[in-house]
Design a protein around this motif. Sequence first.
Motif, PDB file in Angstrom:
ATOM      1  N   PHE B  89       0.845  -1.187   0.000  1.00  0.00           N
ATOM      2  CA  PHE B  89       0.000   0.000   0.000  1.00  0.00           C
ATOM      3  C   PHE B  89       0.881   1.237   0.000  1.00  0.00           C
ATOM      4  O   PHE B  89       1.946   1.248   0.620  1.00  0.00           O
ATOM      5  CB  PHE B  89      -0.899   0.021   1.247  1.00  0.00           C
ATOM      6  N   SER B  90       0.433   2.268  -0.679  1.00  0.00           N
ATOM      7  CA  SER B  90       1.190   3.516  -0.662  1.00  0.00           C
ATOM      8  C   SER B  90       0.740   4.370   0.503  1.00  0.00           C
ATOM      9  O   SER B  90      -0.427   4.348   0.906  1.00  0.00           O
ATOM     10  CB  SER B  90       0.988   4.268  -1.973  1.00  0.00           C
ATOM     11  N   THR B  91       1.664   5.127   1.060  1.00  0.00           N
ATOM     12  CA  THR B  91       1.332   6.086   2.105  1.00  0.00           C
ATOM     13  C   THR B  91       0.952   7.410   1.433  1.00  0.00           C
ATOM     14  O   THR B  91       1.061   7.552   0.216  1.00  0.00           O
ATOM     15  CB  THR B  91       2.558   6.341   2.996  1.00  0.00           C
ATOM     16  N   ASN B  92       0.529   8.376   2.222  1.00  0.00           N
ATOM     17  CA  ASN B  92       0.229   9.701   1.663  1.00  0.00           C
ATOM     18  C   ASN B  92       1.477  10.292   1.019  1.00  0.00           C
ATOM     19  O   ASN B  92       1.410  10.883  -0.059  1.00  0.00           O
ATOM     20  CB  ASN B  92      -0.289  10.648   2.757  1.00  0.00           C
ATOM     21  N   LYS B  93       2.584  10.094   1.689  1.00  0.00           N
ATOM     22  CA  LYS B  93       3.853  10.569   1.156  1.00  0.00           C
ATOM     23  C   LYS B  93       4.143   9.932  -0.204  1.00  0.00           C
ATOM     24  O   LYS B  93       4.662  10.580  -1.114  1.00  0.00           O
ATOM     25  CB  LYS B  93       4.969  10.215   2.163  1.00  0.00           C
ATOM     26  N   GLY B  94       3.807   8.678  -0.327  1.00  0.00           N
ATOM     27  CA  GLY B  94       3.998   7.981  -1.597  1.00  0.00           C
ATOM     28  C   GLY B  94       3.056   8.492  -2.667  1.00  0.00           C
ATOM     29  O   GLY B  94       3.449   8.714  -3.811  1.00  0.00           O
ATOM     30  N   LYS B  95       1.819   8.705  -2.267  1.00  0.00           N
ATOM     31  CA  LYS B  95       0.814   9.178  -3.233  1.00  0.00           C
ATOM     32  C   LYS B  95       1.177  10.551  -3.777  1.00  0.00           C
ATOM     33  O   LYS B  95       0.862  10.876  -4.924  1.00  0.00           O
ATOM     34  CB  LYS B  95      -0.568   9.244  -2.569  1.00  0.00           C
ATOM     35  N   GLU B  96       1.854  11.330  -2.934  1.00  0.00           N
ATOM     36  CA  GLU B  96       2.242  12.672  -3.389  1.00  0.00           C
ATOM     37  C   GLU B  96       3.192  12.619  -4.576  1.00  0.00           C
ATOM     38  O   GLU B  96       3.180  13.496  -5.430  1.00  0.00           O
ATOM     39  CB  GLU B  96       2.914  13.443  -2.242  1.00  0.00           C
ATOM     40  N   LEU B  97       4.031  11.607  -4.583  1.00  0.00           N
ATOM     41  CA  LEU B  97       4.986  11.493  -5.689  1.00  0.00           C
ATOM     42  C   LEU B  97       4.324  11.037  -6.977  1.00  0.00           C
ATOM     43  O   LEU B  97       4.841  11.271  -8.075  1.00  0.00           O
ATOM     44  CB  LEU B  97       6.097  10.508  -5.328  1.00  0.00           C
ATOM     45  N   TYR B  98       3.203  10.387  -6.825  1.00  0.00           N
ATOM     46  CA  TYR B  98       2.548   9.776  -7.978  1.00  0.00           C
ATOM     47  C   TYR B  98       2.324  10.763  -9.128  1.00  0.00           C
ATOM     48  O   TYR B  98       2.666  10.484 -10.276  1.00  0.00           O
ATOM     49  CB  TYR B  98       1.214   9.156  -7.558  1.00  0.00           C
ATOM     50  N   THR B  99       1.768  11.911  -8.802  1.00  0.00           N
ATOM     51  CA  THR B  99       1.477  12.909  -9.843  1.00  0.00           C
ATOM     52  C   THR B  99       2.728  13.308 -10.602  1.00  0.00           C
ATOM     53  O   THR B  99       2.720  13.391 -11.837  1.00  0.00           O
ATOM     54  CB  THR B  99       0.854  14.171  -9.199  1.00  0.00           C
TER      55      THR B  99
END
Lengths: 150, 150
Positions: B89-99
């Motif tokens: 699972f991705s963390t919020n910190k991980g999701k931020e990089l997604y974009t």
Amino acid sequence: MVEVLRPIGAIARALDSIANYEFKDLALAKGQYLYLVRIVEQPGITQTELINLLKVDRSTAARALRKLETQGFITRVLDSANEKNKRLFSTNKGKELYTTIRRENDYSNQTALTNFSSQEAQLLATLLARVEDNISADWSYVKKGNKREY
Amino acid sequence: MVEVLRPIGAIARALDSIANYEFKDLALAKGQYLYLVRIVEQPGITQTELINLLKVDRSTAARALRKLETQGFITRVLDSANEKNKRLFSTNKGKELYTTIRRENDYSNQTALTNFSSQEAQLLATLLARVEDNISADWSYVKKGNKREY
DNA sequence: CCCTTTTTGTTGTAAATGCAACATAAAAAT
DNA sequence: ATTTTTATGTTGCATTTACAACAAAAAGGG
């Protein structure tokens, strides 16, 4: 626009890892087959030309080529007309591996194109050539240390 | 049969090295972006599923994922229904990089498809999907330690 | 139910990888 | 002709990569 980079990456990784595995018997380490086939096919190619063909890192290529030379598969000779360039030639020992490498690569290529008509295969090759052409400049640009703006 | 593996390899290497270079600002090391995007897109994917999607080595993936976890970009949780599996699972910190990652990947994809009509791009995608399908079994076969006969 | 095989994931180890920084040759600019 | 810039190739260093060998859980076979 539809996504094409992901399958390209997956296919490349899969077949490269298969090739590297299958060439361990030949005393070829990871990546070396790539350089060797091209040198056999284009005797006298310079290191930079080879790098641009394969799109690999300069320093990685330098070490892989030195190793191929140490192992006696290729020779590297300074170009007398331009002392900056090293021209690459395969030895007989190197040429002997060529057939084996090509047989593997051809088999993988055939597998990749299972159920493709020759027209479809040809079409795919044409489209890929255009993609390669489209991304070449960016690769050189970034490898020179520049930053793409987007 | 026409050759398609060489351009595929060259394109993959070129764009992968560009991506890795452009993601250094994000504290993402070589290869990490590959895993992270997929985990954001498919929360709860298992390590093995991800490996089969990307066609990477098990041990390489294990270390890359552990590092992503250490850096706080993802979490790895044991599947209570099957204690052998780790779900990602991705963390919020991980999701931020997604974009940011997607923006780069999309730009490279667009560049790759310069001068392609959407029909041509779609056609290429279809052909590549067939190639990927064609080589998947061989990849699994060899990765399990088997030897291809040809 | 027990035994064997397969699956999933990790770790040891050796090697390849790639960014920086460098050296030298060639080309371009003044 | 001299200086500056670019091109080619190497090396230091830190990191990733991947084959083996391993551990443990699950699946399959009898």
